[in-house]
Design a protein around this motif. Sequence first.
Motif, PDB file in Angstrom:
ATOM      1  N   MET A 164       0.855  -1.172   0.000  1.00 56.14           N
ATOM      2  CA  MET A 164       0.000   0.000   0.000  1.00 56.14           C
ATOM      3  C   MET A 164       0.901   1.236   0.000  1.00 56.14           C
ATOM      4  N   HIS A 165       0.397   2.284  -0.628  1.00 56.02           N
ATOM      5  CA  HIS A 165       1.161   3.509  -0.783  1.00 56.02           C
ATOM      6  C   HIS A 165       0.192   4.687  -0.677  1.00 56.02           C
ATOM      7  N   ILE A 166       0.632   5.730  -0.006  1.00 60.55           N
ATOM      8  CA  ILE A 166      -0.213   6.914   0.200  1.00 60.55           C
ATOM      9  C   ILE A 166       0.431   8.117  -0.468  1.00 60.55           C
ATOM     10  N   ARG A 167      -0.385   8.907  -1.119  1.00 62.09           N
ATOM     11  CA  ARG A 167       0.044  10.198  -1.676  1.00 62.09           C
ATOM     12  C   ARG A 167      -0.807  11.275  -1.022  1.00 62.09           C
ATOM     13  N   ARG A 226       3.497  14.657  -1.581  1.00 60.25           N
ATOM     14  CA  ARG A 226       4.329  13.816  -0.710  1.00 60.25           C
ATOM     15  C   ARG A 226       3.799  12.398  -0.805  1.00 60.25           C
ATOM     16  N   GLU A 227       4.700  11.430  -0.754  1.00 55.49           N
ATOM     17  CA  GLU A 227       4.292  10.031  -0.853  1.00 55.49           C
ATOM     18  C   GLU A 227       4.961   9.210   0.236  1.00 55.49           C
ATOM     19  N   TYR A 228       4.228   8.187   0.694  1.00 49.81           N
ATOM     20  CA  TYR A 228       4.691   7.367   1.797  1.00 49.81           C
ATOM     21  C   TYR A 228       4.278   5.918   1.571  1.00 49.81           C
ATOM     22  N   ASP A 229       5.129   4.997   2.004  1.00 48.96           N
ATOM     23  CA  ASP A 229       4.723   3.603   2.090  1.00 48.96           C
ATOM     24  C   ASP A 229       3.870   3.450   3.346  1.00 48.96           C
ATOM     25  N   VAL A 230       2.902   2.558   3.301  1.00 45.68           N
ATOM     26  CA  VAL A 230       2.074   2.267   4.464  1.00 45.68           C
ATOM     27  C   VAL A 230       2.773   1.186   5.282  1.00 45.68           C
ATOM     28  N   LEU A 231       2.915   1.412   6.568  1.00 46.21           N
ATOM     29  CA  LEU A 231       3.484   0.395   7.465  1.00 46.21           C
ATOM     30  C   LEU A 231       2.387  -0.628   7.750  1.00 46.21           C
ATOM     31  N   GLN A 232       2.501  -1.777   7.142  1.00 45.00           N
ATOM     32  CA  GLN A 232       1.422  -2.766   7.136  1.00 45.00           C
ATOM     33  C   GLN A 232       1.043  -3.287   8.519  1.00 45.00           C
ATOM     34  N   ALA A 233       2.023  -3.671   9.325  1.00 51.48           N
ATOM     35  CA  ALA A 233       1.702  -4.325  10.601  1.00 51.48           C
ATOM     36  C   ALA A 233       0.889  -3.433  11.537  1.00 51.48           C
ATOM     37  N   PRO A 234       1.329  -2.215  11.862  1.00 54.30           N
ATOM     38  CA  PRO A 234       0.512  -1.407  12.763  1.00 54.30           C
ATOM     39  C   PRO A 234      -0.784  -0.933  12.107  1.00 54.30           C
ATOM     40  N   THR A 235      -0.751  -0.718  10.787  1.00 54.55           N
ATOM     41  CA  THR A 235      -1.965  -0.287  10.096  1.00 54.55           C
ATOM     42  C   THR A 235      -3.033  -1.370  10.155  1.00 54.55           C
TER      43      THR A 235
END
Length: 104
Positions: free
Chosen positions: A1-4, A84-93
């Motif tokens: 997952m990726h967030i912009r 700005r773009e970010y990877d989603v941290l899967q485990a805590p999300t």
Amino acid sequence: MHIRIVTFSLAVPADDYVRLATDVAPAFASWPGLVGKWWLGDAASGTYGGVYLFASREHADRSRDTDLFRGMHTNPALRDVRVREYDVLQAPTAVTTPIPHGAR
């Protein structure tokens, strides 16, 4: 997952922007891998924009090569566009926000 996260100020009245955004929204829905887009507006600060959730970084990368994405930077109604773009941290999300099954 990726967030912009995209933010900008307006060179047009907010009501005009909302009409434009509503008209262009279906074009964003056609982006492969876009799980969802949340449209943002803060009239008090004059900040508007959107939060995009992509199924992968690759989908986000491909979306940058579209007229729709490039148009955000050339549209005279939008000023000071910031992306700005970010990877989603899967485990805590996964603990705090259910991720749609098809978006994994």
